[in-house]
Design a protein around this motif. Structure first.
Motif, PDB file in Angstrom:
ATOM      1  N   ARG A   9      74.971 -33.670  -1.831  1.00  0.00           N
ATOM      2  CA  ARG A   9      75.180 -34.027  -0.445  1.00  0.00           C
ATOM      3  C   ARG A   9      73.778 -34.753  -0.089  1.00  0.00           C
ATOM      4  N   ARG A  10      72.862 -34.346  -0.503  1.00  0.00           N
ATOM      5  CA  ARG A  10      71.626 -34.992   0.032  1.00  0.00           C
ATOM      6  C   ARG A  10      71.424 -36.662  -0.731  1.00  0.00           C
ATOM      7  N   ARG A  11      71.965 -36.735  -2.029  1.00  0.00           N
ATOM      8  CA  ARG A  11      72.064 -38.117  -2.414  1.00  0.00           C
ATOM      9  C   ARG A  11      73.126 -38.786  -1.877  1.00  0.00           C
ATOM     10  N   ASP A  12      74.322 -38.379  -1.483  1.00  0.00           N
ATOM     11  CA  ASP A  12      75.198 -39.060  -0.785  1.00  0.00           C
ATOM     12  C   ASP A  12      74.667 -39.565   0.648  1.00  0.00           C
ATOM     13  N   ASP A  13      73.841 -38.654   1.308  1.00  0.00           N
ATOM     14  CA  ASP A  13      73.328 -39.354   2.477  1.00  0.00           C
ATOM     15  C   ASP A  13      72.376 -40.373   2.323  1.00  0.00           C
ATOM     16  N   ARG A  14      71.733 -40.707   1.191  1.00  0.00           N
ATOM     17  CA  ARG A  14      70.778 -41.618   1.148  1.00  0.00           C
ATOM     18  C   ARG A  14      71.478 -43.216   1.000  1.00  0.00           C
ATOM     19  N   LEU A  15      70.667 -44.261   1.680  1.00  0.00           N
ATOM     20  CA  LEU A  15      71.353 -45.334   1.549  1.00  0.00           C
ATOM     21  C   LEU A  15      71.162 -46.071   0.368  1.00  0.00           C
ATOM     22  N   PRO A  16      71.779 -46.873  -0.150  1.00  0.00           N
ATOM     23  CA  PRO A  16      71.869 -47.616  -1.283  1.00  0.00           C
ATOM     24  C   PRO A  16      70.267 -48.518  -1.230  1.00  0.00           C
ATOM     25  N   HIS A  17      69.735 -48.682  -2.261  1.00  0.00           N
ATOM     26  CA  HIS A  17      68.142 -49.351  -2.415  1.00  0.00           C
ATOM     27  C   HIS A  17      68.325 -50.496  -1.299  1.00  0.00           C
ATOM     28  N   GLY A  18      69.188 -51.571  -1.724  1.00  0.00           N
ATOM     29  CA  GLY A  18      69.262 -52.815  -1.128  1.00  0.00           C
ATOM     30  C   GLY A  18      69.376 -52.635   0.383  1.00  0.00           C
ATOM     31  N   GLU A  19      70.125 -51.623   1.117  1.00  0.00           N
ATOM     32  CA  GLU A  19      70.185 -51.381   2.323  1.00  0.00           C
ATOM     33  C   GLU A  19      68.789 -51.089   2.922  1.00  0.00           C
ATOM     34  N   LEU A  20      68.089 -50.251   2.247  1.00  0.00           N
ATOM     35  CA  LEU A  20      67.097 -49.738   2.609  1.00  0.00           C
ATOM     36  C   LEU A  20      65.942 -50.897   2.713  1.00  0.00           C
ATOM     37  N   VAL A  21      65.750 -51.474   1.872  1.00  0.00           N
ATOM     38  CA  VAL A  21      65.072 -52.859   1.712  1.00  0.00           C
ATOM     39  C   VAL A  21      65.425 -53.677   2.782  1.00  0.00           C
ATOM     40  N   ALA A  22      66.587 -53.875   3.161  1.00  0.00           N
ATOM     41  CA  ALA A  22      67.056 -54.871   4.163  1.00  0.00           C
ATOM     42  C   ALA A  22      66.373 -54.340   5.641  1.00  0.00           C
ATOM     43  N   ASP A  23      66.925 -52.976   5.727  1.00  0.00           N
ATOM     44  CA  ASP A  23      66.158 -52.342   7.016  1.00  0.00           C
ATOM     45  C   ASP A  23      64.758 -52.591   7.317  1.00  0.00           C
TER      46      ASP A  23
END
Length: 132
Positions: A9-23
């Motif tokens: 569940r914790r892994r599923d809650d994470r954003l893909p790396h690209g989205e995090l970088v964009a944010d």
């Protein structure tokens, strides 16, 4: 078994790396001033580890996306270009890596909407007029 479900569940809650970088980039563009990893993390409000944010910012600096200046015991980061400049640079690098540039450009232009095609025509005429 319950621990494994919790980890999944914790892994599923994470954003893909690209989205995090964009944010992260969006926060820096919005700020308009250099920010430390702690400041970016606070604005994002995701509770990321300090080291995670520092790693993201360092990697963006090493790629040339950000510049950094000393700030206290660490660094403050700011974007080298705005969002449009970053995308244009990415497009240029992709085009430069392709041996059949004419084919790539033809396919790109043929996929444009009428509005985008008209905008591209207008921009090409402006550039041509500026150089002559």
């Amino acid at each position: 078994m319950a621990d494994r479900r919790r980890d999944d569940r914790r892994r599923d809650d994470r954003l893909p790396h690209g989205e995090l970088v964009a944010d992260v980039l969006a926060v820096l563009w919005e700020a308009g001033t250099p920010m430390t990893a702690q400041q970016v993390n606070a604005v994002l409000g995701r509770g990321l580890a300090r080291t995670t944010m520092a790693t993201i910012l360092t990697r963006l600096y090493e790629k040339g996306t950000l510049r950094r200046t000393p700030s206290g015991r660490g660094f403050a980061y700011e974007p080298v270009e705005d969002a449009a400049g970053l995308v244009a640079g990415r497009m240029h690098r992709e085009l430069a890596s392709e041996p059949r540039r004419d084919l790539v450009l033809k396919r790109f232009v043929s996929s444009l909407s009428e509005n985008d095609e008209e905008t591209l025509r207008r921009l090409l005429l402006q550039v041509d007029g500026d150089s002559g």
